[in-house]
Each structure stands twice: as C-alpha cells, then as structure tokens.
Design a protein around this motif. Sequence first.
Motif, PDB file in Angstrom:
ATOM      1  N   ASP A   1     -12.669  15.813   9.050  1.00 26.31           N
ATOM      2  CA  ASP A   1     -11.586  16.294   8.173  1.00 26.31           C
ATOM      3  C   ASP A   1     -11.192  17.740   8.469  1.00 26.31           C
ATOM      4  OD1 ASP A   1     -11.229  13.878   6.883  1.00 26.31           O
ATOM      5  OD2 ASP A   1     -12.782  14.312   5.408  1.00 26.31           O
ATOM      6  N   LYS A   2     -11.652  18.262   9.593  1.00 28.74           N
ATOM      7  CA  LYS A   2     -11.254  19.597  10.076  1.00 28.74           C
ATOM      8  C   LYS A   2     -11.675  20.747   9.159  1.00 28.74           C
ATOM      9  CE  LYS A   2      -8.819  17.710  13.485  1.00 28.74           C
ATOM     10  NZ  LYS A   2      -9.606  16.590  13.910  1.00 28.74           N
TER      11      LYS A   2
ATOM     12  N   GLY B   1     -11.656  25.117   3.778  1.00 27.36           N
ATOM     13  CA  GLY B   1     -10.441  24.376   4.067  1.00 27.36           C
ATOM     14  C   GLY B   1      -9.301  25.378   4.040  1.00 27.36           C
TER      15      GLY B   1
ATOM     16  N   ARG C   1      -4.960  21.962  -1.033  1.00 28.26           N
ATOM     17  CA  ARG C   1      -4.809  20.530  -0.744  1.00 28.26           C
ATOM     18  C   ARG C   1      -5.892  20.051   0.222  1.00 28.26           C
ATOM     19  NH1 ARG C   1       0.953  18.068   0.326  1.00 28.26           N
ATOM     20  NH2 ARG C   1       1.041  18.752  -1.821  1.00 28.26           N
ATOM     21  N   GLN C   2      -6.161  20.821   1.276  1.00 30.95           N
ATOM     22  CA  GLN C   2      -7.186  20.416   2.231  1.00 30.95           C
ATOM     23  C   GLN C   2      -8.573  20.464   1.599  1.00 30.95           C
ATOM     24  OE1 GLN C   2      -8.038  22.810   5.707  1.00 30.95           O
ATOM     25  NE2 GLN C   2      -8.715  21.015   6.857  1.00 30.95           N
TER      26      GLN C   2
ATOM     27  N   SER D   1      -8.890  17.383  -0.498  1.00 33.27           N
ATOM     28  CA  SER D   1      -8.948  16.202   0.353  1.00 33.27           C
ATOM     29  C   SER D   1     -10.315  16.067   1.036  1.00 33.27           C
ATOM     30  CB  SER D   1      -7.842  16.271   1.403  1.00 33.27           C
ATOM     31  OG  SER D   1      -7.935  15.194   2.297  1.00 33.27           O
TER      32      SER D   1
END
Length: 122
Positions: free
Chosen positions: A24-25, A49, A53-54, A57
């Motif tokens: 998921d980076k 993140g 949002r990231q 997520s």
Amino acid sequence: MAAATETATSEKLLATILKSLSDDKAEDVVQIDLRGKTEIGDYMVICSGRSTRQVSSISEKLAQTVKDEFGRTAKIEGKETGDWVLIDTGDVIVHVFRPEVREFYQLEKMWQPMDGPGAAAS
C-alpha cells in the motif's frame, strides 16, 4: 478460522503486516522489537502515509488483511481523522501517521534503546 489463529506467531503476523504496508506504499516503515520491554505487544511498527486518505486506506486494508489471513479482528482508533491511526492486532501494534503528525509526536524516540543511536553519552 481457529486453526489460522493458532498458527499465527508474532513473527508471521509482523511479516504479513510489513508486506501489506509495502503493497500500500506506506513510507518510512520502522519496526521496533518490544519483546522483554513491555507487555503491550511483541512488535511495534510505525509508518507514514502521504495524506489523510492514504493513512485511512492503509489502515483499513491492513485490518482486513489481518482478519483474512489470521482470523483476528484488529482494533482501530483514529481512522476517521486520518492523521494518526493505531491498529492493534494483539502481538503487533501499528501506527500510521501523516508525516507532519509523526514528526510532532516522534514516537520512535520513545522506544529507541538507551544504548542505541541517539542515546546521550554519560
């Protein structure tokens, strides 16, 4: 599902979590071995993140992965705001931050060994 839970070791759980974060980076992933230091868990993982949002997520996907692979329901706090999300999987505690919030709290420094890098000379 009970069989999956029985075979879950903290090392297997940690490896699954690290893979999920990588997929998921998540950025600047740090793992801290807590065994023998505290009873809250065996490992702590801290990562960032790029946006709220990231962060949200990454947290949602991680909790789902832990449930799917180990039959464990992770406790999640802070997902609504997406600045700092705590995911408690039992043996591994995961903190996902936005970079500015991570810098402010500097959680890694609290858990660094006293004789490790950054320790004050006496």
